[in-house]
Design an enzyme around this catalytic site. Structure first.
Site, PDB file in Angstrom:
ATOM      1  N   GLY A 169      -1.100   0.718   8.410  1.00 44.70           N
ATOM      2  CA  GLY A 169      -0.817   0.388   9.348  1.00 44.70           C
ATOM      3  C   GLY A 169       0.261   1.035  10.085  1.00 44.70           C
ATOM      4  O   GLY A 169       0.124   2.150  10.395  1.00 44.70           O
ATOM      5  N   GLY A 170       1.559   0.540  10.570  1.00 46.39           N
ATOM      6  CA  GLY A 170       2.543   0.908  10.975  1.00 46.39           C
ATOM      7  C   GLY A 170       2.891   2.907  10.356  1.00 46.39           C
ATOM      8  O   GLY A 170       3.238   3.921  11.273  1.00 46.39           O
ATOM      9  N   GLY A 404     -13.875  30.408  33.170  1.00 43.60           N
ATOM     10  CA  GLY A 404     -12.438  29.917  33.371  1.00 43.60           C
ATOM     11  C   GLY A 404     -11.959  29.879  31.895  1.00 43.60           C
ATOM     12  O   GLY A 404     -10.753  29.754  31.274  1.00 43.60           O
ATOM     13  N   ALA A 405     -13.110  30.256  30.833  1.00 41.38           N
ATOM     14  CA  ALA A 405     -13.105  29.896  29.793  1.00 41.38           C
ATOM     15  C   ALA A 405     -12.108  31.636  29.282  1.00 41.38           C
ATOM     16  O   ALA A 405     -10.915  31.477  27.777  1.00 41.38           O
ATOM     17  CB  ALA A 405     -13.569  29.914  28.817  1.00 41.38           C
TER      18      ALA A 405
HETATM   19  C1  HXC Z   1       6.099  -5.321  -1.439  1.00 38.53           C
HETATM   20  C2  HXC Z   1       4.653  -3.915  -2.584  1.00 38.53           C
HETATM   21  C3  HXC Z   1       4.018  -3.590  -1.726  1.00 38.53           C
HETATM   22  C4  HXC Z   1       4.244  -4.262   0.218  1.00 38.53           C
HETATM   23  C5  HXC Z   1       2.386  -3.425  -2.867  1.00 38.53           C
HETATM   24  N1  HXC Z   1       3.552  -3.875  -3.273  1.00 38.53           N
HETATM   25  N2  HXC Z   1       2.944  -3.232  -1.145  1.00 38.53           N
HETATM   26  N3  HXC Z   1       5.325  -5.083  -2.933  1.00 38.53           N
HETATM   27  N4  HXC Z   1       5.116  -5.344   0.188  1.00 38.53           N
HETATM   28  N5  HXC Z   1       3.534  -3.523   1.584  1.00 38.53           N
HETATM   29  C6  HXC Z   1       3.203  -4.048  -5.044  1.00 38.53           C
HETATM   30  C7  HXC Z   1       2.373  -5.244  -5.561  1.00 38.53           C
HETATM   31  O1  HXC Z   1       3.043  -6.431  -4.953  1.00 38.53           O
HETATM   32  C8  HXC Z   1       2.474  -4.772  -6.979  1.00 38.53           C
HETATM   33  O2  HXC Z   1       3.181  -5.017  -7.296  1.00 38.53           O
HETATM   34  C9  HXC Z   1       2.696  -3.009  -6.856  1.00 38.53           C
HETATM   35  O3  HXC Z   1       3.380  -2.972  -5.354  1.00 38.53           O
HETATM   36  C10 HXC Z   1       1.401  -1.985  -6.618  1.00 38.53           C
HETATM   37  O4  HXC Z   1       0.720  -2.727  -6.474  1.00 38.53           O
HETATM   38  P1  HXC Z   1      -1.026  -3.337  -6.630  1.00 38.53           P
HETATM   39  O5  HXC Z   1      -1.440  -4.222  -5.449  1.00 38.53           O
HETATM   40  O6  HXC Z   1      -1.421  -3.576  -7.695  1.00 38.53           O
HETATM   41  O7  HXC Z   1      -1.686  -2.190  -6.349  1.00 38.53           O
HETATM   42  P2  HXC Z   1      -2.989  -1.493  -5.446  1.00 38.53           P
HETATM   43  O8  HXC Z   1      -4.006  -2.246  -6.464  1.00 38.53           O
HETATM   44  O9  HXC Z   1      -3.203   0.028  -6.237  1.00 38.53           O
HETATM   45  O10 HXC Z   1      -3.463  -1.244  -4.260  1.00 38.53           O
HETATM   46  C11 HXC Z   1      -2.344  -1.322  -3.243  1.00 38.53           C
HETATM   47  C12 HXC Z   1      -2.717  -1.505  -1.721  1.00 38.53           C
HETATM   48  C13 HXC Z   1      -1.960  -2.935  -1.788  1.00 38.53           C
HETATM   49  C14 HXC Z   1      -4.079  -1.222  -0.974  1.00 38.53           C
HETATM   50  C15 HXC Z   1      -0.996  -1.054  -1.313  1.00 38.53           C
HETATM   51  O11 HXC Z   1      -0.579  -2.844  -2.811  1.00 38.53           O
HETATM   52  C16 HXC Z   1      -1.633  -3.481  -0.878  1.00 38.53           C
HETATM   53  O12 HXC Z   1      -2.826  -3.821   0.280  1.00 38.53           O
HETATM   54  N6  HXC Z   1      -0.700  -3.335  -0.658  1.00 38.53           N
HETATM   55  C17 HXC Z   1      -0.324  -4.415   1.133  1.00 38.53           C
HETATM   56  C18 HXC Z   1      -0.787  -3.191   2.126  1.00 38.53           C
HETATM   57  C19 HXC Z   1      -0.143  -4.430   2.914  1.00 38.53           C
HETATM   58  O13 HXC Z   1       0.089  -5.318   4.100  1.00 38.53           O
HETATM   59  N7  HXC Z   1       1.526  -3.528   3.545  1.00 38.53           N
HETATM   60  C20 HXC Z   1       2.235  -3.663   4.758  1.00 38.53           C
HETATM   61  C21 HXC Z   1       1.021  -3.462   6.059  1.00 38.53           C
HETATM   62  S1  HXC Z   1       1.935  -3.493   7.437  1.00 38.53           S
HETATM   63  P3  HXC Z   1       3.394  -5.730  -9.012  1.00 38.53           P
HETATM   64  O14 HXC Z   1       4.118  -6.441  -9.467  1.00 38.53           O
HETATM   65  O15 HXC Z   1       2.446  -7.206  -8.587  1.00 38.53           O
HETATM   66  O16 HXC Z   1       2.738  -5.169  -9.875  1.00 38.53           O
HETATM   67  C22 HXC Z   1       2.951  -1.857   7.599  1.00 38.53           C
HETATM   68  C23 HXC Z   1       3.607  -2.277   9.071  1.00 38.53           C
HETATM   69  C24 HXC Z   1       4.794  -0.533   9.327  1.00 38.53           C
HETATM   70  O17 HXC Z   1       2.845  -1.753   6.519  1.00 38.53           O
HETATM   71  C25 HXC Z   1       5.349  -0.822  10.436  1.00 38.53           C
HETATM   72  C26 HXC Z   1       6.037   0.033  10.752  1.00 38.53           C
HETATM   73  C27 HXC Z   1       6.499   0.225  12.387  1.00 38.53           C
END
Ligand code: HXC
Length: 510
Positions: A169-170, A404-405
């Site tokens: 993502g971002g 040119g290069a």
């Molecule tokens: C809160 C999160 C989290 C998040 C993971 N966790 N990502 N908690 N916010 N963004 C937590 C999970 O709930 C879990 O907690 C623990 O971290 C481990 O995650 P798992 O899913 O068990 O690990 P894994 O299977 O390895 O998967 C990793 C992952 C997945 C692929 C990163 O967690 C995931 O898809 N997370 C969400 C990603 C996402 O959509 N992020 C937001 C994107 S938007 P528990 O307690 O259950 O173990 C963004 C915008 C940024 O980032 C903008 C900037 C401008």
């Protein structure tokens, strides 16, 4: 007093434990180290000083007040690499997936501010699920603050991003703004939208590895500058890269004792260039033979291999090398190689790292693919980068320098300080055959005549002397003495002062 000390130790223990043993085991099970283990490998032993170990988030939505892990998913602080100051953050995937809350971002911002204030590089070890979903817009605001600081620090202190897990993502845009992105093979990935969204929107089926793994970003997208086998090797290589970099834009190119004589002659270079001008040779051999102790840190080795960029040392001082590679596409310039080299030249120029350019270039790559995709604009980036660079610029033409290069590759006309040519060099507007075919178009149907015209042109122009007669080449040098010439040239340029006219900033073609 005693109670407080016991409490302090207890709190430290809890913070260090992160999400607990199970999560530590899971991290190790994936072949990944924990945030603190990584810092230990990156920094000099015992040099790490931590900030904000007890910081917790303040979110009360989604029952978050029930889990307030100390440190909030990121370890921050400072230490040294080979005795030189560096600021570090390391995201702890064991704690809420290393996700970025408002306080997590604040911790990162605090050390970014310290790094900028104290003129020391910043290294970010990224391993995070992205924005902390429970915090919503507060998390986005935190990212925005990090981005703004990345931008302010750009060109002031070196910034290195190491991708050691998810970065999606971002979140990818903080690393994207930094100077170097280093990835770990198989365990890290970066993408703006993940495989599920890609499937929904474009109906493409792709794995996370295919979409944003290390192979994709080092070979196809050029987002990453290098990738290594595992956490250990990656962190060791980041230390190696760090050693080539200055602490900030005013500290000058770093220097360390060298045990490789600057007078060293390399007789084998006299036969590096093949007799047949169409036969390739490996430009890397030349780079390694010129460098102190044959130590070369290559940037983007897997992308646009027709140009080579990276760091060497001469007499112990860091030098940025840009070299055409005749082994790939005959060393032509094209969109990818121009972009790759331009960014490298600009990095070196920001941080006062002198430039060595090794030229063997037959021109720009022709074709609709290149023109439709903007070779004019992208090629101009390299031209612009060289022309604006005020650091010492030394150029050696080994063979072809056409059209040119020739001008683009740090020629005298772009304020090259020392422009050397080997006796085998051909500084000309184009190759002899192409030239003969244009000037003597009426002879085109007579191969014998064209061959004679080509030989005639070759004899007259395929050498360094016409350019040398005009002062475009300062000296024709023997290949074996190149290292000696270069070390003397760079030593003489140590106090070079050159400035562009005042401007807010330039308008490099993007
Ligand atoms: C809160 C999160 C989290 C998040 C993971 N966790 N990502 N908690 N916010 N963004 C937590 C999970 O709930 C879990 O907690 C623990 O971290 C481990 O995650 P798992 O899913 O068990 O690990 P894994 O299977 O390895 O998967 C990793 C992952 C997945 C692929 C990163 O967690 C995931 O898809 N997370 C969400 C990603 C996402 O959509 N992020 C937001 C994107 S938007 P528990 O307690 O259950 O173990 C963004 C915008 C940024 O980032 C903008 C900037 C401008």
């Amino acid at each position: 007093m005693n109670e407080i000390l016991i409490e302090l130790e207890k709190r430290r223990e809890t913070a260090r434990a992160g999400g607990g043993q199970k999560r530590t085991d899971a991290q190790h099970g994936r072949g990944k180290l924990t945030a603190r283990e990584r810092i230990e490998l990156l920094l000099d032993e015992g040099s790490f000083e931590e900030f904000d170990m007890f910081v917790t988030h303040r979110c009360i939505d989604f029952d978050m007040e029930q889990q307030k892990p100390a440190g909030d998913g990121v370890v921050t602080g400072w230490g040294t690499i080979n005795g030189r100051l560096v600021y570090v953050f390391s995201q702890d995937f064991r704690v809420l997936g290393g996700s970025v809350s408002a306080t997590h971002a604040k911790k990162i911002c605090k050390i970014m501010d310290m790094a900028l204030q104290n003129g020391a590089p910043l290294i970010g070890l990224n391993d995070s699920g992205g924005a902390r979903i429970q915090e919503g817009v507060d998390s986005l605001a935190g990212y925005g603050e990090v981005f703004q600081r990345n931008i302010e620090a750009s060109g002031v202190i070196p910034q290195i991003s190491v991708i050691m897990g998810p970065c999606a993502g971002g979140a990818v845009y903080s690393p994207a703004i930094t100077d170097f992105i280093i990835m770990v093979k198989d365990t890290s990935y970066m993408f703006v939208t993940g495989p599920d969204v890609v499937k929904t929107v474009t109906n493409e089926k792709v794995t996370a590895e295919e979409l944003g793994g290390a192979a994709t970003h080092t070979r196809k997208s050029s987002v990453a500058d290098a990738a290594f086998e595992n956490d250990d090797e990656t962190l060791a290589e980041v230390r190696r890269l760090f050693n080539f970099l200055p602490l900030n834009n005013r500290s000058g190119s770093p220097s360390r004792p060298s045990f490789d004589s600057p007078e060293r002659l390399e007789v084998s270079l006299d036969t590096l260039i093949p007799q047949n001008p169409n036969q390739p040779y490996d430009m890397k051999e030349l780079i390694l033979k010129l460098a102190d102790e044959a130590d070369f840190f290559e940037i983007q080795a897997e992308f646009a291999k027709n140009i080579i960029v990276g760091f060497i040392r001469l007499e112990g001082r860091s030098i940025g090398v840009i070299a055409n590679q005749p082994m790939v596409l005959a060393g032509v310039l094209d969109i990818d190689s121009a972009r790759k080299a331009a960014r490298f030249v600009r990095f070196c120029d920001c941080f006062e790292i002198p430039l060595l350019t090794l030229v063997d270039v037959p021109g720009f790559l022709p074709g609709t693919g290149q023109e439709y995709n903007g070779v004019i604009k992208h090629g101009a980036k390299l031209l612009f980068a060289y022309g604006e660079a005020t650091v010492p610029k030394v150029t050696v033409i080994t063979r072809k320098a056409y059209g040119g290069a020739y001008v683009v590759m740090s020629s005298k006309h772009l304020r090259g300080d020392f422009n050397y040519a080997w006796p085998t060099s051909e500084v000309a507007v184009m190759g002899a055959r192409g030239a003969a075919e244009i000037i003597h178009r009426s002879d085109l149907n007579d191969p014998k005549k064209i061959a004679n015209r080509t030989a005639e042109y070759e004899k007259r122009f395929a050498n360094p002397f016409i350019a040398a007669e005009r002062g475009f080449i300062d000296e024709v040098i023997q290949p074996h003495s190149t290292r000696k010439r270069l070390t003397r040239a760079f030593a003489s340029l140590q106090n070079k002062k050159s400035q562009m006219p005042w401007k807010k900033h330039n308008n490099i073609p993007l």
